[in-house]
Write an enzyme that holds these catalytic residues in place. Sequence first.
Site, PDB file in Angstrom:
ATOM      1  N   GLY A  40      -9.137  29.277 -48.074  1.00 10.13           N
ATOM      2  CA  GLY A  40      -8.059  28.573 -48.790  1.00 10.13           C
ATOM      3  C   GLY A  40      -7.609  27.350 -48.000  1.00 10.13           C
ATOM      4  N   GLY A  43      -5.815  24.373 -49.536  1.00  8.14           N
ATOM      5  CA  GLY A  43      -4.554  24.670 -50.217  1.00  8.14           C
ATOM      6  C   GLY A  43      -3.342  24.129 -49.474  1.00  8.14           C
ATOM      7  N   ASP A  85     -16.704  31.046 -52.022  1.00  5.18           N
ATOM      8  CA  ASP A  85     -15.924  31.874 -52.939  1.00  5.18           C
ATOM      9  C   ASP A  85     -15.716  33.201 -52.223  1.00  5.18           C
ATOM     10  OD1 ASP A  85     -14.995  33.605 -54.846  1.00  5.18           O
ATOM     11  OD2 ASP A  85     -16.357  32.926 -56.430  1.00  5.18           O
ATOM     12  N   TYR A 175       0.524  38.546 -59.811  1.00  6.80           N
ATOM     13  CA  TYR A 175       0.511  38.046 -58.429  1.00  6.80           C
ATOM     14  C   TYR A 175       1.231  39.049 -57.510  1.00  6.80           C
ATOM     15  CZ  TYR A 175       1.726  34.850 -54.549  1.00  6.80           C
ATOM     16  OH  TYR A 175       1.898  34.248 -53.324  1.00  6.80           O
ATOM     17  N   ILE A 205       7.290  27.810 -49.944  1.00  3.38           N
ATOM     18  CA  ILE A 205       6.997  26.903 -48.827  1.00  3.38           C
ATOM     19  C   ILE A 205       7.117  25.448 -49.281  1.00  3.38           C
ATOM     20  CG2 ILE A 205       5.288  26.247 -47.086  1.00  3.38           C
ATOM     21  CD1 ILE A 205       6.326  29.147 -46.762  1.00  3.38           C
TER      22      ILE A 205
HETATM   23  P1  NAD Z   1      -2.762  27.158 -52.768  1.00  6.25           P
HETATM   24  O1  NAD Z   1      -2.890  27.494 -54.204  1.00  6.25           O
HETATM   25  O2  NAD Z   1      -2.255  25.806 -52.397  1.00  6.25           O
HETATM   26  O3  NAD Z   1      -4.161  27.368 -52.053  1.00  6.25           O
HETATM   27  C1  NAD Z   1      -4.975  28.491 -52.312  1.00  6.25           C
HETATM   28  C2  NAD Z   1      -6.397  28.086 -52.085  1.00  6.25           C
HETATM   29  O4  NAD Z   1      -7.245  29.179 -52.461  1.00  6.25           O
HETATM   30  C3  NAD Z   1      -6.836  26.874 -52.921  1.00  6.25           C
HETATM   31  O5  NAD Z   1      -7.262  25.830 -52.068  1.00  6.25           O
HETATM   32  C4  NAD Z   1      -7.995  27.394 -53.781  1.00  6.25           C
HETATM   33  O6  NAD Z   1      -9.049  26.459 -53.858  1.00  6.25           O
HETATM   34  C5  NAD Z   1      -8.432  28.621 -52.984  1.00  6.25           C
HETATM   35  N1  NAD Z   1      -9.135  29.598 -53.821  1.00  6.25           N
HETATM   36  C6  NAD Z   1      -8.822  30.019 -55.071  1.00  6.25           C
HETATM   37  N2  NAD Z   1      -9.749  30.897 -55.503  1.00  6.25           N
HETATM   38  C7  NAD Z   1     -10.653  31.038 -54.491  1.00  6.25           C
HETATM   39  C8  NAD Z   1     -11.831  31.797 -54.335  1.00  6.25           C
HETATM   40  N3  NAD Z   1     -12.298  32.616 -55.290  1.00  6.25           N
HETATM   41  N4  NAD Z   1     -12.513  31.687 -53.160  1.00  6.25           N
HETATM   42  C9  NAD Z   1     -12.081  30.872 -52.181  1.00  6.25           C
HETATM   43  N5  NAD Z   1     -10.983  30.119 -52.285  1.00  6.25           N
HETATM   44  C10 NAD Z   1     -10.267  30.196 -53.428  1.00  6.25           C
HETATM   45  O7  NAD Z   1      -1.917  28.307 -52.069  1.00  6.25           O
HETATM   46  P2  NAD Z   1      -0.999  28.246 -50.763  1.00  6.25           P
HETATM   47  O8  NAD Z   1       0.351  27.874 -51.198  1.00  6.25           O
HETATM   48  O9  NAD Z   1      -1.658  27.471 -49.686  1.00  6.25           O
HETATM   49  O10 NAD Z   1      -0.976  29.800 -50.401  1.00  6.25           O
HETATM   50  C11 NAD Z   1      -1.772  30.373 -49.371  1.00  6.25           C
HETATM   51  C12 NAD Z   1      -1.426  31.844 -49.277  1.00  6.25           C
HETATM   52  O11 NAD Z   1      -0.012  31.988 -49.007  1.00  6.25           O
HETATM   53  C13 NAD Z   1      -1.696  32.649 -50.548  1.00  6.25           C
HETATM   54  O12 NAD Z   1      -2.112  33.947 -50.210  1.00  6.25           O
HETATM   55  C14 NAD Z   1      -0.334  32.713 -51.211  1.00  6.25           C
HETATM   56  O13 NAD Z   1      -0.226  33.829 -52.035  1.00  6.25           O
HETATM   57  C15 NAD Z   1       0.576  32.815 -50.002  1.00  6.25           C
HETATM   58  N6  NAD Z   1       1.941  32.379 -50.298  1.00  6.25           N
HETATM   59  C16 NAD Z   1       2.212  31.063 -50.534  1.00  6.25           C
HETATM   60  C17 NAD Z   1       3.523  30.679 -50.831  1.00  6.25           C
HETATM   61  C18 NAD Z   1       3.888  29.226 -51.085  1.00  6.25           C
HETATM   62  O14 NAD Z   1       5.044  28.923 -51.406  1.00  6.25           O
HETATM   63  N7  NAD Z   1       2.965  28.290 -50.931  1.00  6.25           N
HETATM   64  C19 NAD Z   1       4.555  31.641 -50.878  1.00  6.25           C
HETATM   65  C20 NAD Z   1       4.220  32.979 -50.674  1.00  6.25           C
HETATM   66  C21 NAD Z   1       2.920  33.341 -50.354  1.00  6.25           C
END
Ligand code: NAD
Length: 353
Positions: A40, A43, A85, A175, A205
């Site tokens: 990820g 992300g 993936d 989720y 975040i």
């Molecule tokens: P994001 O959506 O920005 O990034 C997630 C990434 O996962 C993306 O880049 C996407 O390309 C990748 N992805 C999706 N399906 C995939 C697959 N099958 N294989 C490989 N990669 C894949 O999310 P984020 O905000 O960076 O969150 C990161 C983690 O933190 C996640 O587990 C999320 O649940 C957790 N989280 C985030 C927040 C927040 O506010 N950002 C809050 C609570 C928890």
Amino acid sequence: MPPKISGETSYILRFRHACFHSETGCLLSSKVMKKILVTGATGQIGSELTLELRKKYDNSSVVAAGHKRTPSEVLLESGPFEFLDTSDKKKLAEVLQQHDIDTIYHLAAVLSATGEKNPQAAWHVNMDGLYNVLELARERDLVRVFWPSSIAVFGADAPRVNTPQDTVMIPSTMYGVTKVAGELLCNYYSTRFGVDVRGVRYPGIISSETPPGGGTTDYAVEIFYEAIKNKRYVCFLREDTVLPMMYMPDCIKATIELMEADPSRINCRTSYNLTGMSFSAGQLVDEIKKHITEFKCDYNPDFRQKIADSWPMSIDDSLARREWGWKPTFDLASMTRDMIDKLTKKYEAGILS
Ligand code: NAD
């Protein structure tokens, strides 16, 4: 409590540690950690975490894995990058083998709002990906795994103010379901197989760098972009909606501090409650107006309001503070000042997307 084992605590290329797991008697993390994979990595959190880890340790020691999103130039140029993936176990195993990975920060996921549009995909990506990571950590005897849970584990039945570490968890979103199941899976792999897996329940975040990826707290990032570009924003949550939040520098700090903590201090293998601040949409608007006086916000709640209404308003993170010394740096005022400062500079340079 796992028995306290004397000896050096270790982290990547620097130290060693040894700690026996309480139930299995397995040796936790006895090897030196030397090569990290961040899934990820394109992300919101992964992109900044990868760069921080590369800065902290060594560019070539941190492999970034993206999926469909185009990686930024800096991510591609500063160290190794793989397209992956995470629900494909064979490909994941190949990447681990090829780069001799011993530590995984597993951030690949489908987030809350996107997950409600396609719950089947959310289950598939979030659960199969985590299962593959944990299984490969077990099979390959990896040193350590980080996996983030979320405040979405709590449903409407949990106390919404100062939500405790241990309470009823009946989430209303797919989720949230994947995060509860994921926490239990992490705890199982830790107690049953001695996998050193660590996690936190991130709040929303807020970041000035990568845009968020489809969560319920995304408004708290979008609002800054619109305030700077157009002086107007239409918020998809009600003015009085209070949610726990955290500024990205604190998010990165907490993540690395937890991973560097001596194993004897980590007694929670589901995920630690974590927070930086709590505010309502209206309070954030007032804070932004102190810097951009003409800013105006309207409210037009959509399906995300229902999700937000089932989440905590504030979080009790005293266990994280006690066990591994968690302490946030930013509050609402300092976060707002820093966001506006950074985004204004980008806007003036013509690079605010
Ligand atoms: P994001 O959506 O920005 O990034 C997630 C990434 O996962 C993306 O880049 C996407 O390309 C990748 N992805 C999706 N399906 C995939 C697959 N099958 N294989 C490989 N990669 C894949 O999310 P984020 O905000 O960076 O969150 C990161 C983690 O933190 C996640 O587990 C999320 O649940 C957790 N989280 C985030 C927040 C927040 O506010 N950002 C809050 C609570 C928890």
